[in-house]
Design a protein around this motif. Structure first.
Motif, PDB file in Angstrom:
ATOM      1  N   GLU A 262       0.848  -1.189   0.000  1.00 21.25           N
ATOM      2  CA  GLU A 262       0.000   0.000   0.000  1.00 21.25           C
ATOM      3  C   GLU A 262       0.887   1.244   0.000  1.00 21.25           C
ATOM      4  O   GLU A 262       1.899   1.306   0.701  1.00 21.25           O
ATOM      5  N   VAL A 263       0.527   2.224  -0.812  1.00 16.75           N
ATOM      6  CA  VAL A 263       1.321   3.456  -0.891  1.00 16.75           C
ATOM      7  C   VAL A 263       0.426   4.655  -0.617  1.00 16.75           C
ATOM      8  O   VAL A 263      -0.769   4.645  -0.932  1.00 16.75           O
ATOM      9  N   ASP A 264       1.023   5.699  -0.038  1.00 11.45           N
ATOM     10  CA  ASP A 264       0.293   6.949   0.151  1.00 11.45           C
ATOM     11  C   ASP A 264       0.696   7.915  -0.957  1.00 11.45           C
ATOM     12  O   ASP A 264       1.533   7.605  -1.817  1.00 11.45           O
ATOM     13  N   PHE A 265       0.107   9.099  -0.944  1.00 10.76           N
ATOM     14  CA  PHE A 265       0.329  10.048  -2.030  1.00 10.76           C
ATOM     15  C   PHE A 265       1.794  10.483  -2.117  1.00 10.76           C
ATOM     16  O   PHE A 265       2.358  10.589  -3.213  1.00 10.76           O
ATOM     17  N   GLU A 266       2.433  10.705  -0.966  1.00 10.78           N
ATOM     18  CA  GLU A 266       3.816  11.158  -0.994  1.00 10.78           C
ATOM     19  C   GLU A 266       4.745  10.068  -1.526  1.00 10.78           C
ATOM     20  O   GLU A 266       5.716  10.358  -2.230  1.00 10.78           O
ATOM     21  N   SER A 267       4.439   8.822  -1.214  1.00  5.88           N
ATOM     22  CA  SER A 267       5.223   7.713  -1.771  1.00  5.88           C
ATOM     23  C   SER A 267       5.061   7.665  -3.287  1.00  5.88           C
ATOM     24  O   SER A 267       6.020   7.402  -4.027  1.00  5.88           O
ATOM     25  N   PHE A 268       3.839   7.911  -3.726  1.00  5.21           N
ATOM     26  CA  PHE A 268       3.570   7.959  -5.167  1.00  5.21           C
ATOM     27  C   PHE A 268       4.420   9.039  -5.834  1.00  5.21           C
ATOM     28  O   PHE A 268       5.013   8.817  -6.906  1.00  5.21           O
ATOM     29  N   LEU A 269       4.498  10.219  -5.212  1.00  2.00           N
ATOM     30  CA  LEU A 269       5.298  11.308  -5.772  1.00  2.00           C
ATOM     31  C   LEU A 269       6.768  10.917  -5.854  1.00  2.00           C
ATOM     32  O   LEU A 269       7.461  11.235  -6.836  1.00  2.00           O
ATOM     33  N   ARG A 270       7.271  10.208  -4.823  1.00  6.39           N
ATOM     34  CA  ARG A 270       8.678   9.807  -4.835  1.00  6.39           C
ATOM     35  C   ARG A 270       8.943   8.759  -5.922  1.00  6.39           C
ATOM     36  O   ARG A 270       9.984   8.782  -6.581  1.00  6.39           O
ATOM     37  N   HIS A 271       8.006   7.832  -6.101  1.00  5.50           N
ATOM     38  CA  HIS A 271       8.139   6.864  -7.203  1.00  5.50           C
ATOM     39  C   HIS A 271       8.164   7.601  -8.542  1.00  5.50           C
ATOM     40  O   HIS A 271       8.946   7.254  -9.441  1.00  5.50           O
ATOM     41  N   TYR A 272       7.324   8.605  -8.654  1.00 10.60           N
ATOM     42  CA  TYR A 272       7.228   9.389  -9.894  1.00 10.60           C
ATOM     43  C   TYR A 272       8.559  10.102 -10.176  1.00 10.60           C
ATOM     44  O   TYR A 272       9.073  10.077 -11.303  1.00 10.60           O
ATOM     45  N   LEU A 273       9.133  10.742  -9.142  1.00 17.23           N
ATOM     46  CA  LEU A 273      10.407  11.432  -9.316  1.00 17.23           C
ATOM     47  C   LEU A 273      11.534  10.448  -9.626  1.00 17.23           C
ATOM     48  O   LEU A 273      12.435  10.740 -10.432  1.00 17.23           O
ATOM     49  N   ASN A 274      11.481   9.263  -9.026  1.00 17.07           N
ATOM     50  CA  ASN A 274      12.486   8.242  -9.302  1.00 17.07           C
ATOM     51  C   ASN A 274      12.431   7.811 -10.770  1.00 17.07           C
ATOM     52  O   ASN A 274      13.471   7.647 -11.425  1.00 17.07           O
TER      53      ASN A 274
END
Length: 691
Positions: free
Chosen positions: A100-112
């Motif tokens: 499970e991921v939260d919004f901030e984790s999603f943003l970090r995956h996106y930047l990665n």
């Protein structure tokens, strides 16, 4: 007396402080990590938040596996990474896709993923097309100093004599003064009018020397909605971004506006000689569906082939770095200026310098430096080639009329042409992956319409059954049949429309389908404001009644019987409607009685700019109001209604006492509304492209 004056000034200052506070404290999507927050604009965060929410499962949670289909749809990633590469990168960072991921984790995956994409192309994000330049998120929002300098020179040339801007121009191209000047919004509005004359009624621009926050926000709202109306992509730009003059966004928007100006002649209607590039009528139909930059490449290769140059130019970057294509092109177009020394030079930088000198003899403005050519600056090379085309296209003055599709050139098809423009711009404003250049050609494969349907009714399209690039007519027909099937599921009236009609490019039926889809989208937007509709269906009659009631409650007498009421041609009703939802937005000193054709045109032009200034996203033309185009009258009214309902109490507030006595005095129009008249309500938060 003195006490009264002090009291008034105190109230005035308090009001403006509240305005400043309201507009500066708009935070939107909040991220707890300051560094993470700094990587995105608010508009980008809202867009990503929306995509994140769309991935929630029935339990209201988001797992990494559910984010995969979201990420593979983002243009800025898929342009550089394949679907498999995106999946593998996600697995490397988080092996458990059920996590499970939260919004901030999603943003970090996106930047990665963006970082991986940057590494793939050598440590920096390559310059994208001129159209989408700098409107996508990047890890570091850098700008090209050369591009900025080129656009400043362009502005100095075309706006140097503007009555308002001449006090500030010319600007030093090497400085950052352009960003300070852009903060009030006047410059960008004026630049839009240079690109496409009369897009903005300049009477609607706030041009005082010192603007308050509300007036600056109005100018930028007018700018963004007008930019959309000429074909710019502004889905990642908000008014607050422009008020803060974020360099990468300001330069990106200027880039798009200037491109539209420079490529304006690469159209078969404006330059029918372009048919010379094609061999038969089938090719001409293909030409009409190409983006202007693609037409420019085709034109360039046409002359290079004639000149005996064997290489094919496929882009405005790497293929032009050595300067050989430029040298052959200029020698072919201007043999009287031709020289062998350019090709004999072995130093690429020296060759580029000679190329620029030769082009300047044709009166081409300097959009590139030798360094820009050698380094392959996509945007500036495109601007340079467009300048060459404008000054010496080398095409025959005599046109083979048998090659020109008569239907496309007929003047009596003006309404269809205007509707094509309206729906094309509306589609592009939705932020879909495919950019539409010619509506009737680009929708024939079905994919564009499926993208629009998915925007209007999320989840309605089964993308697993849609080939993104249909290779044959059978696959295209499958897509078109799915378009019609989904349309029927949405209760659109498609009795006489079949998938084959779309595939064959039937203009009348395509326009009919798109009108219903646009209307469906508007109705859904209005219905989603549940505190106003209580979830009930909203129909045309509801929109009509709302407008009439709004005008009536403001103390005015105008009413419209229907959306084809001929009295709407005067423009008075819509100006009174706009004034009723925001009393300060209309300057009644500029409004005519609408009795003559000239007066009607003046009012219609003003209506469109005032509506966009307010925050309405509309794509009609003054002629649509003058001729009372029923479809466009409904879209205009619905857009104003949507904006009004978004305001706090916009559909329930009682008319103010001042409104009952008729139009406000022109002498007080430019002054900020006093707290007593506005019930201490602050201005709406900047919306940019949200409406």
């Amino acid at each position: 007396m003195i006490l009264n004056i002090i009291s008034f000034l105190f109230c005035y200052l308090v009001f403006h402080c509240k305005v400043e506070e309201n507009m500066s404290s708009f935070v939107g999507v909040v991220v707890s990590d300051p560094w993470l927050q700094s990587q995105f604009t608010q508009v980008e965060l809202r867009g990503l938040k929306s995509k994140f929410v769309s991935a929630r499962n029935q339990a209201g949670k988001v797992i990494l596996a559910d984010l995969l289909p979201v990420l593979v749809k983002l243009n800025e990633l898929t342009e550089l990474l394949t679907d498999d590469e995106i999946e593998n990168i996600l697995k490397e960072s988080s092996p458990d896709l059920d996590e499970e991921v939260d919004f901030e984790s999603f943003l970090r995956h996106y930047l990665n993923l963006q970082a991986q994409a940057s590494d793939k192309v050598g440590g920096h994000k390559p310059q994208s097309s001129f159209l989408k330049a700098t409107t996508t998120t990047t890890l570091h929002h850098t700008i090209s100093e050369s591009e900025k300098a080129s656009y400043v020179n362009h502005i100095n040339t075309y706006l140097g004599e503007d009555p308002f801007l001449k006090d500030y121009l010319p600007l030093d191209p090497s400085s950052d003064d352009i960003f300070e000047l852009a903060k009030d919004g006047v410059l960008l509005c004026k630049l839009i009018n240079v690109a496409v004359p009369n897009t903005i009624d300049e009477r609607a621009i706030n041009t005082k020397k010192v603007l308050n926050p509300w007036e600056r926000n109005e100018n930028h709202t007018l700018c963004l909605n007008s930019a959309k109306a000429i074909g710019c992509t502004v889905v990642n730009i908000g008014t607050q971004d422009l008020i803060e003059a974020r360099p990468h966004l300001v330069v990106g928007l200027m880039c798009q506006i200037i491109k539209i100006q420079l490529l304006s002649d690469l159209d078969l209607k404006k330059t029918p000689q372009l048919v010379e590039l094609m061999e038969d009528s089938t090719d001409v139909e293909e030409l009409m569906g190409l983006a202007p930059e693609k037409v420019l490449l085709k034109w360039m290769n046409f002359h290079l082939k004639r000149a005996g140059f064997e290489k094919q130019v496929t882009n405005f970057s790497s293929d032009l770095k050595d300067g050989e294509a430029y040298a052959h092109l200029l020698n072919a177009l201007a043999p009287e200026l031709g020289t062998n020394s350019t090709l004999e030079t072995t130093d690429p930088t020296e060759r580029a310098r000679l190329i620029i000198e030769q082009a300047e003899k044709l009166d081409c403005k300097r959009y590139v430096t030798p360094k820009d050519i050698v380094e392959g600056s996509t945007n500036l090379n495109l601007a340079f080639v467009a300048q060459i085309f404008q000054h010496r296209n080398g095409l025959s003055d005599s046109v083979d009329q048998s090659k020109v599709p008569v239907a496309e050139m007929e003047e009596d098809d003006a309404q269809t042409s205007r509707e094509e423009r309206c729906f094309r711009l509306w589609i592009n404003s939705l932020g879909i992956e495919t950019h539409v250049n010619n509506l009737f050609e680009n929708v024939r494969g079905g994919c564009v319409l499926l993208e629009v349907l998915d925007k209007a009714s999320p989840g309605s399209v089964n993308w697993k059954q849609v080939p993104k690039q249909p290779l044959n007519s059978f696959k295209k027909l499958e897509n078109c049949n799915q378009v019609v099937s989904i349309g029927k599921d949405l209760n659109l009236s498609l009795v006489n429309i079949a998938g084959n009609d779309i595939l064959q490019g039937n203009k009348k039926l395509i326009i009919s389908f798109l009108w219903q889809l646009m209307r469906f989208n508007m109705i859904q937007l209005l219905k989603n404001l549940r505190q106003h509709s209580q979830g009930k269906e909203i129909g045309d009659a509801d929109i009509l009644n709302w407008a009439n009631e709004k005008v009536k409650r403001s103390g005015r007498s105008s009413q419209m019987e229907s959306f084809k009421d001929k009295n709407l041609a005067t423009g008075r009703f819509f100006l009174e409607l706009l004034s009723s939802v925001e009393p300060r937005v209309v300057n009644w000193a500029l409004v005519t009685k609408g009795t003559t054709d000239e007066d009607k045109k003046s009012n219609a032009t003003y209506i469109i700019s005032v509506a966009r200034k307010l925050g309405c996203s509309i794509f009609l033309l003054p002629e649509d109001i003058i001729e009372v185009n029923q479809k466009m009258m409904l879209t205009l009214t619905a857009s104003i209604m949507y904006w009004s309902l978004q305001k706090k109490g916009g559909d329930t507030e009682p008319p103010s006492p001042s409104a009952r006595s008729g139009p406000p005095s022109p002498s007080t129009r430019s002054e900020p509304p006093s707290p007593s008249l506005r019930n201490n309500q602050p201005p709406p938060s900047p919306r940019g492209d949200d409406v």
